[in-house]
Write a protein that holds these residues in place. Structure first.
Motif, mmCIF file in Angstrom:
data_model
loop_
_atom_site.group_PDB
_atom_site.id
_atom_site.type_symbol
_atom_site.label_atom_id
_atom_site.label_comp_id
_atom_site.label_asym_id
_atom_site.label_seq_id
_atom_site.Cartn_x
_atom_site.Cartn_y
_atom_site.Cartn_z
ATOM 1 N N UNK A 168 0.827 -1.194 0.000
ATOM 2 C CA UNK A 168 0.000 0.000 0.000
ATOM 3 C C UNK A 168 0.859 1.240 0.000
ATOM 4 N N UNK A 169 0.381 2.291 0.660
ATOM 5 C CA UNK A 169 1.192 3.494 0.796
ATOM 6 C C UNK A 169 2.526 3.141 1.427
ATOM 7 N N UNK A 170 2.480 2.301 2.454
ATOM 8 C CA UNK A 170 3.673 1.629 2.970
ATOM 9 C C UNK A 170 3.572 0.161 2.589
ATOM 10 N N UNK A 171 4.705 -0.511 2.553
ATOM 11 C CA UNK A 171 4.693 -1.961 2.388
ATOM 12 C C UNK A 171 5.018 -2.563 3.746
ATOM 13 N N UNK B 264 8.843 1.913 3.050
ATOM 14 C CA UNK B 264 8.133 2.818 2.139
ATOM 15 C C UNK B 264 7.502 2.038 0.994
ATOM 16 N N UNK B 265 6.285 2.413 0.630
ATOM 17 C CA UNK B 265 5.644 1.777 -0.512
ATOM 18 C C UNK B 265 6.359 2.123 -1.806
ATOM 19 N N UNK B 266 6.143 1.299 -2.826
ATOM 20 C CA UNK B 266 6.877 1.495 -4.084
ATOM 21 C C UNK B 266 6.533 2.838 -4.723
ATOM 22 N N UNK B 267 5.257 3.233 -4.705
ATOM 23 C CA UNK B 267 4.884 4.527 -5.276
ATOM 24 C C UNK B 267 5.447 5.682 -4.454
ATOM 25 N N UNK B 268 5.453 5.512 -3.132
ATOM 26 C CA UNK B 268 6.019 6.534 -2.258
ATOM 27 C C UNK B 268 7.512 6.709 -2.519
ATOM 28 N N UNK C 287 8.481 -23.323 8.871
ATOM 29 C CA UNK C 287 7.808 -23.056 7.596
ATOM 30 C C UNK C 287 6.790 -21.931 7.740
ATOM 31 N N UNK C 288 6.710 -21.067 6.723
ATOM 32 C CA UNK C 288 5.773 -19.955 6.740
ATOM 33 C C UNK C 288 4.975 -19.925 5.452
ATOM 34 N N UNK C 289 3.682 -19.640 5.573
ATOM 35 C CA UNK C 289 2.851 -19.388 4.400
ATOM 36 C C UNK C 289 2.895 -17.893 4.119
ATOM 37 N N UNK C 290 3.317 -17.534 2.906
ATOM 38 C CA UNK C 290 3.474 -16.130 2.538
ATOM 39 C C UNK C 290 2.246 -15.681 1.746
ATOM 40 N N UNK C 291 1.547 -14.688 2.282
ATOM 41 C CA UNK C 291 0.324 -14.173 1.673
ATOM 42 C C UNK C 291 0.542 -12.711 1.307
ATOM 43 N N UNK C 292 0.317 -12.366 0.055
ATOM 44 C CA UNK C 292 0.464 -10.986 -0.402
ATOM 45 C C UNK C 292 -0.908 -10.364 -0.628
ATOM 46 N N UNK C 293 -1.009 -9.082 -0.322
ATOM 47 C CA UNK C 293 -2.252 -8.356 -0.540
ATOM 48 C C UNK C 293 -1.926 -6.916 -0.889
ATOM 49 N N UNK C 294 -2.951 -6.135 -1.207
ATOM 50 C CA UNK C 294 -2.736 -4.738 -1.584
ATOM 51 C C UNK C 294 -2.767 -4.561 -3.088
ATOM 52 N N UNK C 295 -2.999 -3.328 -3.504
ATOM 53 C CA UNK C 295 -3.210 -3.031 -4.915
ATOM 54 C C UNK C 295 -2.053 -3.378 -5.832
ATOM 55 N N UNK C 296 -0.818 -3.344 -5.323
ATOM 56 C CA UNK C 296 0.345 -3.582 -6.178
ATOM 57 C C UNK C 296 0.934 -4.980 -6.012
ATOM 58 N N UNK C 297 0.253 -5.855 -5.295
ATOM 59 C CA UNK C 297 0.805 -7.190 -5.056
ATOM 60 C C UNK C 297 1.046 -7.945 -6.361
#
Length: 261
Positions: A133-136, A154-158, A218-228
């Motif tokens: 998001x605005x931040x990652x 910092x988010x990628x757009x920021x 072990x970890x399950x990696x879940x991505x979310x947000x508009x730029x995922x």
């Protein structure tokens, strides 16, 4: 039906649920000056397009990281839907999950909702939720659903906006996946895109690796947000992408609250 509202720093997201089923979702730019009347004019049209009416809504739940937006959203629920909105995270206990950090009151509403939703997706294992998001943010959710801490970057757009604002001769470019895997750009624009995009991919991969090494399970990696989805092709680190993770977290929170009422 439940109207779930998640207000982030950049966008406010609205979703309509029947039980656990997500029927429709909408997005509008965050503006803490927007009135309840303005929200309703916008929402009323969208509800009708989807074949619903405001009278279908009998519950509202709100999470926000923009406190000044809350008053008008609560007024929206009261004035136009005739209900008192449930405010997610009004106090840390109300999340229904353990916030195992030094300052639980400072955990963002969106991050707590993501934890609730991630636990519903992958119970019994450690989770890493990455929200673009605005931040990652990178959040560690334990096997029992507790929020165990994380990272804010910092988010990628920021990052791109800061670069353009600080360097007078650099042009404004759109973030997208580069056309090739080369990290040697031949133009100013391509060099900027490589720096921002591949630099971000390297950060994602590096922080995931460091967190997995520290957790040592072990970890399950879940991505979310508009730029995922922008990073899905090249990062190769996500087990799944869940665009509606936060909204589903609000739905689960409301379901838990209703069951305990």
């Amino acid at each position: 039906m439940l109207l779930a509202i998640d207000v982030g720093n950049t966008n406010a997201k609205f979703a309509l649920f029947r039980g656990t089923e997500l029927l429709a979702r909408w997005r509008i730019a965050t503006d803490d000056r927007r009135t309840a009347d303005e929200y309703m004019v916008w929402l009323d049209q969208l509800l009708r397009i989807e074949g619903h009416d405001r009278s279908d809504v009998d519950a509202v739940i709100i999470s926000t990281v923009v406190p000044r937006a809350l008053h008008n959203l609560r007024l929206l629920a009261d004035k136009y839907f005739g209900v008192e909105a449930f405010i997610a995270g009004r106090d840390p206990v109300s999340w229904g999950i353990a916030l195992r950090v030094d300052e639980p009151q400072s955990v963002g509403a969106d991050r707590a909702c993501n934890a609730i939703s991630a636990q519903a997706i992958a119970p019994g294992v450690d989770k890493l939720v990455i929200s673009f998001g605005t931040a990652t943010t990178f959040d560690h959710i334990g096997p029992e659903g507790g929020y165990l801490g994380g990272i804010i970057a910092p988010g990628v757009n920021l990052s791109l906006e800061a670069l353009v604002a600080a360097a007078a001769k650099l042009p404004r470019i759109a973030i997208e996946a580069p056309a090739s895997a080369s990290v040697i750009g031949r133009t100013t624009e391509s060099q900027m895109l490589i720096g921002v995009y591949w630099g971000y991919v390297a950060m994602i991969e590096g922080l995931i690796a460091r967190m997995k090494a520290e957790v040592a399970k072990p970890m399950t990696v879940i991505a979310t947000g508009g730029l995922a989805t922008l990073f899905e092709e090249h990062a190769h680190q996500f087990d799944r992408i869940e665009p509606d993770l936060t909204l589903n977290g609000l739905m689960h929170l409301y379901q838990q609250r209703s069951a305990g009422a």
